[in-house]
Write a protein that holds these residues in place. Structure first.
Motif, PDB file in Angstrom:
ATOM      1  N   GLY A   1      37.422  54.335  38.666  1.00 17.32           N
ATOM      2  CA  GLY A   1      37.421  53.188  39.564  1.00 17.32           C
ATOM      3  C   GLY A   1      37.485  53.604  41.018  1.00 17.32           C
TER       4      GLY A   1
ATOM      5  N   GLY B   1      40.931  39.726  37.989  1.00 19.26           N
ATOM      6  CA  GLY B   1      39.973  40.617  37.358  1.00 19.26           C
ATOM      7  C   GLY B   1      38.525  40.210  37.583  1.00 19.26           C
ATOM      8  N   LYS B   2      38.303  39.257  38.459  1.00 19.24           N
ATOM      9  CA  LYS B   2      36.941  38.756  38.686  1.00 19.24           C
ATOM     10  C   LYS B   2      36.025  39.855  39.226  1.00 19.24           C
ATOM     11  CE  LYS B   2      38.496  35.731  41.640  1.00 19.24           C
ATOM     12  NZ  LYS B   2      39.933  36.043  41.596  1.00 19.24           N
ATOM     13  N   THR B   3      36.487  40.492  40.300  1.00 14.87           N
ATOM     14  CA  THR B   3      35.656  41.531  40.904  1.00 14.87           C
ATOM     15  C   THR B   3      35.458  42.688  39.922  1.00 14.87           C
ATOM     16  OG1 THR B   3      36.455  40.906  43.078  1.00 14.87           O
ATOM     17  CG2 THR B   3      35.440  43.057  42.893  1.00 14.87           C
TER      18      THR B   3
ATOM     19  N   ARG C   1      44.314  53.326  35.795  1.00 16.47           N
ATOM     20  CA  ARG C   1      45.487  54.165  35.934  1.00 16.47           C
ATOM     21  C   ARG C   1      46.191  53.753  37.206  1.00 16.47           C
ATOM     22  NH1 ARG C   1      44.370  59.100  33.887  1.00 16.47           N
ATOM     23  NH2 ARG C   1      43.373  58.368  32.027  1.00 16.47           N
TER      24      ARG C   1
ATOM     25  N   LEU D   1      36.323  52.268  45.661  1.00 17.94           N
ATOM     26  CA  LEU D   1      37.625  52.021  46.266  1.00 17.94           C
ATOM     27  C   LEU D   1      37.587  52.483  47.711  1.00 17.94           C
ATOM     28  CD1 LEU D   1      40.324  51.014  45.186  1.00 17.94           C
ATOM     29  CD2 LEU D   1      41.002  53.381  44.945  1.00 17.94           C
TER      30      LEU D   1
ATOM     31  N   PRO E   1      43.159  33.445  39.978  1.00 12.99           N
ATOM     32  CA  PRO E   1      43.972  33.838  41.132  1.00 12.99           C
ATOM     33  C   PRO E   1      43.641  35.262  41.578  1.00 12.99           C
ATOM     34  CG  PRO E   1      45.287  33.727  39.130  1.00 12.99           C
ATOM     35  CD  PRO E   1      43.945  33.205  38.781  1.00 12.99           C
ATOM     36  N   ASN E   2      44.177  35.680  42.685  1.00 10.12           N
ATOM     37  CA  ASN E   2      43.955  37.042  43.170  1.00 10.12           C
ATOM     38  C   ASN E   2      44.410  38.045  42.131  1.00 10.12           C
ATOM     39  OD1 ASN E   2      45.010  36.042  46.441  1.00 10.12           O
ATOM     40  ND2 ASN E   2      42.936  36.351  45.690  1.00 10.12           N
TER      41      ASN E   2
ATOM     42  N   ARG F   1      48.787  40.921  44.600  1.00 13.16           N
ATOM     43  CA  ARG F   1      49.439  40.455  43.384  1.00 13.16           C
ATOM     44  C   ARG F   1      49.383  41.547  42.339  1.00 13.16           C
ATOM     45  NH1 ARG F   1      49.550  36.374  39.128  1.00 13.16           N
ATOM     46  NH2 ARG F   1      47.814  37.317  38.017  1.00 13.16           N
TER      47      ARG F   1
ATOM     48  N   HIS G   1      37.253  31.044  45.243  1.00 15.14           N
ATOM     49  CA  HIS G   1      38.593  30.478  45.226  1.00 15.14           C
ATOM     50  C   HIS G   1      38.544  28.996  45.583  1.00 15.14           C
ATOM     51  CE1 HIS G   1      40.841  34.042  44.398  1.00 15.14           C
ATOM     52  NE2 HIS G   1      40.231  34.712  45.365  1.00 15.14           N
TER      53      HIS G   1
HETATM   54  N1  LIG Z   1      39.739  50.766  41.694  1.00 23.81           N
HETATM   55  C1  LIG Z   1      40.893  50.275  41.250  1.00 23.81           C
HETATM   56  N2  LIG Z   1      41.927  51.111  40.978  1.00 23.81           N
HETATM   57  C2  LIG Z   1      43.094  50.611  40.512  1.00 23.81           C
HETATM   58  N3  LIG Z   1      43.329  49.324  40.297  1.00 23.81           N
HETATM   59  C3  LIG Z   1      42.353  48.439  40.545  1.00 23.81           C
HETATM   60  C4  LIG Z   1      41.096  48.875  41.050  1.00 23.81           C
HETATM   61  N4  LIG Z   1      40.300  47.786  41.212  1.00 23.81           N
HETATM   62  C5  LIG Z   1      41.044  46.722  40.824  1.00 23.81           C
HETATM   63  N5  LIG Z   1      42.278  47.109  40.426  1.00 23.81           N
HETATM   64  C6  LIG Z   1      43.324  46.211  39.901  1.00 23.81           C
HETATM   65  O1  LIG Z   1      42.748  45.386  38.927  1.00 23.81           O
HETATM   66  C7  LIG Z   1      43.235  44.055  39.030  1.00 23.81           C
HETATM   67  C8  LIG Z   1      42.075  43.101  39.157  1.00 23.81           C
HETATM   68  O2  LIG Z   1      41.496  43.249  40.438  1.00 23.81           O
HETATM   69  P1  LIG Z   1      40.197  42.449  40.897  1.00 23.81           P
HETATM   70  O3  LIG Z   1      39.777  43.009  42.190  1.00 23.81           O
HETATM   71  O4  LIG Z   1      39.224  42.446  39.804  1.00 23.81           O
HETATM   72  O5  LIG Z   1      40.768  40.975  41.113  1.00 23.81           O
HETATM   73  P2  LIG Z   1      40.002  39.686  41.634  1.00 23.81           P
HETATM   74  O6  LIG Z   1      40.087  38.678  40.558  1.00 23.81           O
HETATM   75  O7  LIG Z   1      38.672  40.016  42.145  1.00 23.81           O
HETATM   76  O8  LIG Z   1      40.973  39.253  42.809  1.00 23.81           O
HETATM   77  P3  LIG Z   1      40.628  38.588  44.226  1.00 23.81           P
HETATM   78  O9  LIG Z   1      40.599  37.126  44.024  1.00 23.81           O
HETATM   79  O10 LIG Z   1      41.814  38.963  45.064  1.00 23.81           O
HETATM   80  O11 LIG Z   1      39.361  39.152  44.710  1.00 23.81           O
HETATM   81  C9  LIG Z   1      44.175  44.053  40.198  1.00 23.81           C
HETATM   82  O12 LIG Z   1      45.500  44.133  39.693  1.00 23.81           O
HETATM   83  C10 LIG Z   1      43.842  45.283  40.954  1.00 23.81           C
HETATM   84  O13 LIG Z   1      45.001  45.799  41.533  1.00 23.81           O
END
Ligand SMILES: Nc1ncnc2c1ncn2[C@@H]1O[C@H](COP(=O)(O)OP(=O)(O)OP(=O)(O)O)[C@@H](O)[C@H]1O
Ligand SMILES: [Mg+2]
Lengths: 289, 272, 343
Positions: B265, C60-62, C15, B269, C56-57, C25, C214
């Motif tokens: 990942g 896991g969407k992204t 990890r 990042l 929510p933030n 969050r 959102h």
């Molecule tokens: N490259 C990474 N390394 C470690 N943890 C990650 C990585 N990318 C995402 N995460 C973790 O995975 C979880 C999901 O993150 P993600 O970015 O998918 O959320 P999201 O739904 O897109 O949130 P947002 O609405 O804030 O964009 C979070 O807890 C984040 O900390």
């Protein structure tokens, strides 16, 4: 009493300065990271000196303990200060603007850009001292250089160092201010300026070999006298034949005047650059390619 | 298959375009990027003058000044580039596009090479004119071949470093900084590399720059005392091997690093 | 049926480490400091569908979009795009997709808008003439034409985002991922973007879009179907209308009373009131209550309590449930905090 203090505006004036200084120091002292420290403070200066050693050896065939080599080596060692302070503070703006997009926050927060730059410069000055000492030690240890700094010379030597440090800091701040107005390619400008200074102050070769208009410029800038003063006190004799007629006090005086001039020009440049940057919106433009 | 090739060629051109056009749009680049290496050339040439060195050495320094331009381009605009583009958000877009990553890297290399060649030519011409350097070219053909093979090897090395740097944050910047004076020293930028002793010089030949520079000097100053490391033909063969090796390794490293990044990942990042 | 997107039992674990602090969050973190970003995700998106992801933030969407765009490998499970496995055959997947993220800073400050769009289109092998035609049309629709020759470094956030959007559409991908595309856009621009997105899908039966957002209203008005994700799990997946019907509380009332100055609200000790939002309008001397009741009969108890306390109910009206109500019901905590994140 405490009432009076609270009502005076002294703390509020000083506060932003301290904050800027603290921030600058904190960012710059990342040289505490061993890899970064080794890279900038030890390895690069060391190899810079080694290049000189080989050039000297292959051309003259003389031992490195000869007087001429000592003059070259010491000049080169102290010039590290100019290289690092000037290019470091000069690049601060690019560093912050391009990579951290932080400049506008520093600028918006009521902390002086000047204080911020000065603090980063001081931190750099401290780090560079280590490089210079290291390079000098290597010179003595590997290349048989001998330094004759008598206790009587110490006040003079210190004055020379302090004035040179001030001039160098001012130069760095001036460049830092003016790079604010430049696109990304300006990032090579501070390095360019330290390159020009290298040529003009006779860091390694004597300014006497410069052709006319250049030798005149060399006699105007403080760093020429700074290095001459250092050489006289550290090695017991000067390097530049055409300056041999000047007494130590005269060298110091010229250095002082040059430093004052540099500080004045730097201050004006910074004021102007700040004004222009706001007027033209250059503060957070990104121009990478 | 044919459309794939077409897409990859377009990608190379697209990425190269940024460099060609971008650099022209900021005209200050030319001034600084020519002046800066020239200053170094002046400094080293004057040191040699001061030491009353044979004029030949000043010619060396001028040629090196031109080569420094390429090395700087490799360090700053190839090796550190993927890392920077990751921070900008471009890397993701390259990676989701249906093109080979090598096409993007090649685009950067071609654009960089083109711009740097102009810069290097300016340095060479101005430097030679000011110091009155006299060249004695044995074989122009050989010179061209050696130059291009050296560039092939150098930019291969650049592409290799690029994928290695990709995942390692700001370290990339410092590492690029580290590869300046030490490389100028061991690759013999300002003196014949042989002066370091054959052992060190051979070790330094791992960097294609060392052999390329040595061969180019031999070809440019075929008359005088160049103190060559190896015969030009041998150096050319070694350079060809280096070129193939670095480009192959670049391809492998890229695939490996991408996979590693996708697993951990870290690929997308950002460090800010 | 051949799905545009299909995931089966998709799971992605990160990890732990220094990077975690970057996210506000902390989502489901197990004992080993690992973050389970996606857990047992089963989703199907039809060709021609505009599919929304809400959550929510840190939900896991992204992460899901990164896996679908071949930027990230699943820890386990499978994901296919147009029937092709993203982990096994990423090259073929890439020919079908493109992606735009909100607030992205891609491109080169030194190029113009038109050049930027052209450059990225080159990576998809789109001939220059075609790029020009498409870009001109899209710039026209989005009102970007006057900026076509402006350097990217001089653009405002919104204009830049319009350029990014065109950048994603210009390669005419079959499947497009939009990660918070309207982030930071003003109301009018966001609306333009939404109708542009909708029209794009409607133009061609096999184009699909997955969009995260959102903004509940955006998902409601725009998406054919919506999946609500929380802590890596899909909590519900249906059309907005069905989600509201199934998950939004039915008994939402708006009650207007004279300005309430005593803190809290007059119904705070009533059992039938599940929750209440209070809005004071000092200038008009009014307080608005938006109350969600346990059941329809509760409204009687509410009016009774008001009159007991000597509070006049100036108006009482029943409200249509919104997607936000359904979302809150499912996810169990407000988006209020996350909408302030201001990234
Ligand atoms: N490259 C990474 N390394 C470690 N943890 C990650 C990585 N990318 C995402 N995460 C973790 O995975 C979880 C999901 O993150 P993600 O970015 O998918 O959320 P999201 O739904 O897109 O949130 P947002 O609405 O804030 O964009 C979070 O807890 C984040 O900390
Ligand atoms: Mg996200």
């Amino acid at each position: 009493m405490s009432e009076a203090l609270e009502h005076s505006d002294a703390p509020s004036r000083l506060g932003p300065w301290l904050a800027a200084a603290r921030l600058g120091w904190a960012i710059e002292s990342n040289w505490a990271d061993p890899f970064v420290f080794m890279t900038y403070q030890i390895v690069r200066p060391l190899f810079g000196a080694l290049i000189l050693v080989v050039m000297f050896k292959i051309v003259t065939g003389q031992p490195t303990s000869s007087a001429v080599f000592g003059q070259m080596y010491v000049g080169n060692a102290f010039f590290i200060l100019v290289v690092q302070c000037v290019s470091c503070i000069g690049l601060v703006i690019f560093d912050d603007r391009e990579r951290y997009q932080m400049l506008r926050y520093i600028y918006l927060a009521p902390i002086g850009l000047g204080a911020y730059l000065a603090a980063r410069g001081m931190a750099r000055l401290a780090a560079t001292t280590v490089s210079i000492l290291f390079t000098l030690a290597v010179g003595a240890w590997l290349f048989g250089l001998r330094y004759h700094l008598s206790p009587a010379d110490l006040p003079y030597f210190s004055l020379i160092l302090i004035l040179g440090g001030i001039a160098t800091l001012a130069m760095g701040i001036m460049l830092g201010g003016s790079t604010m107005l430049m696109a990304q390619n300006g990032w090579s400008m501070p390095e360019g300026v330290s390159g020009v200074l290298y040529l003009f102050c006779g860091a390694v070769f004597s300014i006497d070999i410069l052709p006319w208009p250049f030798s005149a410029v060399a006699r105007l800038i403080p760093w020429t006298y700074w290095l001459e003063g250092i050489r006289r006190s550290l090695l017991g004799s000067g390097y530049v034949a055409s300056l041999a007629g000047l007494t130590n006090a005269q060298i110091l005086l010229r250095l002082g005047i040059g430093t004052a001039g540099t500080v004045a020009v730097a201050w004006l440049t910074l004021r102007f650059a700040e004004y222009r940057a706001v007027a033209t919106g250059k503060l957070d433009e990104k121009t990478d390619h | 298959m044919k459309t794939d090739l077409n897409t990859n060629l377009r990608a190379i051109w697209g990425r190269a375009y940024v460099r060609v056009v971008g650099a022209n749009r900021e005209l200050s680049w030319l001034f600084f990027e020519v002046t800066l290496p020239l200053l170094a050339v002046f400094a080293f040439a004057l040191i040699y003058r001061g030491l009353h060195a044979p004029e030949q050495y000043i010619g060396f320094v001028v040629v090196s000044g031109a080569m420094v331009a390429f090395w700087q381009n490799i360090l700053w605009a190839m090796a550190a580039q993927f890392y920077w583009e990751k921070e900008m958000g471009n890397l993701e877009l390259y990676l989701i596009a249906p093109v080979s990553r090598m096409a993007i890297l090649l685009g950067m290399a071609v654009g960089g090479l083109f711009m740097t060649a102009i810069r290097a030519a300016a340095i060479l011409i101005i430097g030679s004119w000011i110091f009155g350097v006299h060249y004695d070219v044995g074989s122009w053909l050989m010179l061209l071949v050696v130059f291009w093979v050296t560039m092939g090897a150098l930019y291969g090395l650049g592409m290799l470093s690029s994928s290695l740097f990709m995942l390692y944050g700001r370290e990339a910047w410092h590492t690029a900084n580290l590869f300046q004076e030490p490389v100028y020293f061991i690759s013999g930028f300002y003196f014949p590399v042989r002066s370091l002793g054959s052992g060190v010089a051979m070790a330094a030949s791992l960097l294609p720059l060392t052999l390329g520079l040595d061969a180019i000097r031999q070809l440019l100053f075929s008359g005088g005392p160049v103190n060559p490391l190896l015969p030009v033909r041998t150096e050319l063969v070694l350079l060809v091997i280096a070129m193939v090796l670095f480009n192959w390794a670049a391809l492998k490293a890229l695939t490996y690093m991408e996979r590693l990044g996708k697993m951990t990942g870290r690929l997308t990042l950002k460090s800010q | 049926m051949n799905w545009a997107i299909e995931t089966q039992n998709l799971r992605r674990v990160f990890r732990g480490g220094t990077v975690r602090r970057l996210w506000r969050r902390k989502s489901a973190q197990n004992g080993n400091g690992e973050t389970v970003a996606l857990d047992a995700v089963d989703l199907q998106v039809k060709p021609g569908e505009l599919f929304g992801l809400l959550g929510p933030n840190g939900a896991g969407k992204t992460t899901l979009l990164k896996i679908l765009s071949t930027l990230l490998l699943p820890t386990s499970g499978t994901a296919t795009v147009d029937g092709i496995d993203v982990a096994k055959d990423p090259e073929r997947v890439r020919k079908r997709i493109n992606m735009v993220s909100g607030g992205e800073h891609s491109g080169f400050g030194i190029l113009t808008v038109r050049e930027t769009i052209w450059m990225f289109a080159q990576f998809y092998g789109v001939p220059g003439r075609v790029v020009r035609e498409r870009a001109d049309r899209m710039m026209d629709i989005l009102g970007l034409t006057e900026f076509a020759e402006t350097k990217v470094s001089k653009l405002s956030t919104g204009t830049r985002q319009k350029m990014n959007i065109i950048r994603g559409f210009v390669s005419a991908p079959r499947i497009l991922y939009l990660d918070e595309p309207t982030l930071g856009l003003d109301v009018a621009v966001a609306r333009e973007v939404r109708s542009f997105v909708r029209a794009w899908v409607d133009e061609h039966p096999e184009r699909s879009i997955i969009l995260t957002t959102h903004y509940m209203a955006e998902a409601d008005s725009l998406c054919d179907r919506v999946a609500i994700i929380d802590r890596g799990r899909v909590r519900a997946c249906d059309t907005p209308a069905n989600l509201k019907r199934d998950w939004a509380p039915e008994c939402v009332y708006r009650i207007e009373i004279p300005l309430w100055t005593q803190g809290g609200h007059p119904l705070d000790d009533l059992d039938v009131v599940r929750s209440a939002d209070v809005e004071h309008h000092g200038d008009r001397g009014r307080t608005n209550l938006r109350v969600i009741l346990e059941n329809g009969d509760g409204i009687g108890a509410v009016t009774e309590r008001l009159s007991q306390r000597g509070v006049a109910a100036l108006s009482v009206s029943r409200l249509e449930p919104t997607l936000e109500d359904a979302f809150l019901n499912l996810v169990g905590h407000g988006l209020a905090a996350s909408e302030e994140k201001g990234r």
